[in-house]
Design a protein around this motif. Structure first.
Motif, PDB file in Angstrom:
ATOM      1  N   VAL A   1      -3.323  -1.262   8.409  1.00 12.47           N
ATOM      2  CA  VAL A   1      -3.926  -1.238   7.067  1.00 12.47           C
ATOM      3  C   VAL A   1      -4.768  -2.501   6.905  1.00 12.47           C
ATOM      4  O   VAL A   1      -4.597  -3.486   7.619  1.00 12.47           O
TER       5      VAL A   1
ATOM      6  N   ILE B   1       0.827  -1.207   0.000  1.00  6.24           N
ATOM      7  CA  ILE B   1       0.000   0.000   0.000  1.00  6.24           C
ATOM      8  C   ILE B   1       0.861   1.258   0.000  1.00  6.24           C
ATOM      9  O   ILE B   1       0.587   2.228  -0.727  1.00  6.24           O
TER      10      ILE B   1
ATOM     11  N   ASP C   1      -8.104  -1.233   1.848  1.00  2.00           N
ATOM     12  CA  ASP C   1      -7.186  -0.205   1.363  1.00  2.00           C
ATOM     13  C   ASP C   1      -6.561  -0.543   0.011  1.00  2.00           C
ATOM     14  O   ASP C   1      -5.748   0.235  -0.510  1.00  2.00           O
TER      15      ASP C   1
END
Length: 304
Positions: A91, A63, A95
């Motif tokens: 996360v 990410i 995401d």
């Protein structure tokens, strides 16, 4: 049959396998790599392994470094759903950009060839005598292997919170612990143990399917009186922040791959079931799995 779009020829693709070599995610990434190249869908593919914490270390790196990159993908699955929850990851799968669920695989429990455990009843009796004395080698805490171990304990009348589960970052590490007699049993997807089962270095105690599977003679837990039904699924996702057109191009490529003979031949060889689902349908499914898995982990005492 899947509806395949026109074959593409992407210049390049990166696939992150958020686990060590030898495990199910690594095998998935490299099977995707081989099939896309053999089918002429992508000319240059790089696979990167980033192990740790049930895939959440790789997920966070993906990410942070790949946002907006239409050539970046990551494999994952049910294990990662649980790991995000159990590890309180900063996360999550919401995401990234879900592309497709690719395969399903039942979980199998094995013991070293010389183990005194012969069947599910032997394992249940050992758990009842002293739950902590039975060490389970599997994937990440909160993942499908951990869930399967907890479900067996519950079916045997044991508090799942009492099991002595030892998480490993990849199938290779877990297998080494099993073959080195460092643990009592191993739990993972069939494909990660298939070579050792064929070689006779480990024995199958049970598989988490309700019916016998044609690719293995392992007895089901259900036929032994422990009705456990859990299947690991694996997916591929894209980076956050890509455009709708970039997402659609990736989807068309993956859909074409999943409909190819080469891909389905590999699935049969590995004991993987084609459970293909993509696009918005898969995104909705993933959101529902996150909610359901949270409830399962709470019920099994794996998270509070």
């Amino acid at each position: 049959m899947l509806m395949a779009g026109p074959a593409l020829a992407l210049d390049s693709l990166k696939i992150m396998a958020p686990a060590g070599p030898g495990g199910g995610w690594d095998q998935t990434a490299r099977t995707i790599q081989a099939t896309l190249q053999s089918e002429g869908l992508v000319s240059n593919i790089q696979v990167e392994n980033v192990a740790g914490a049930g895939g959440t270390i790789g997920l966070q790196q993906f990410i942070n470094t790949s946002a907006g990159d239409p050539t970046a993908t990551i494999v994952g699955g049910y294990v990662m759903v649980g790991a995000v929850i159990a590890n309180e990851s900063p996360v999550g799968l919401e995401d990234i950009t879900p592309l497709a669920r690719l395969t399903g695989e039942y979980v199998i429990v094995v013991v070293p060839a010389a183990s005194e455990i012969q069947n599910a009843d032997d394992l249940a009796e050992m758990l009842r005598d002293d739950p902590g004395s039975v060490t389970w080698a599997g994937g990440s805490a909160g993942g499908v292997d951990h869930i399967a171990a907890g479900m067996f304990a519950k079916a045997a009348g044991i508090d799942p919170a009492l099991i002595n589960y030892i998480p490993y970052s990849g199938g290779g590490e877990a297998l080494a612990a099993i073959l080195g007699n460092q643990v009592t049993v191993g739990v993972s997807g069939y494909s990660e143990f298939s070579g050792q089962l064929d070689a006779g270095t480990v024995r199958a105690i049970g598989i988490t399917a309700l019916e016998a599977q044609e690719y293995t003679d392992a007895p089901t837990f259900a036929e032994q009186g422990y009705p456990i039904d859990v299947q690991n699924w694996r997916m591929i996702a894209a980076a956050p922040g890509i455009t709708d057109d970039e997402r659609e191009e990736l989807l068309t490529t993956i859909r074409t791959m999943a409909n190819s003979d080469a891909w389905n031949d590999e699935l049969r060889t590995k004991g993987w079931v084609n459970t293909y689902m993509d696009g918005d349908h898969f995104a909705d499914y993933l959101a529902a799995e996150i909610v359901a898995t949270t409830a399962i982990l709470e019920e099994l005492g794996i998270v509070e």
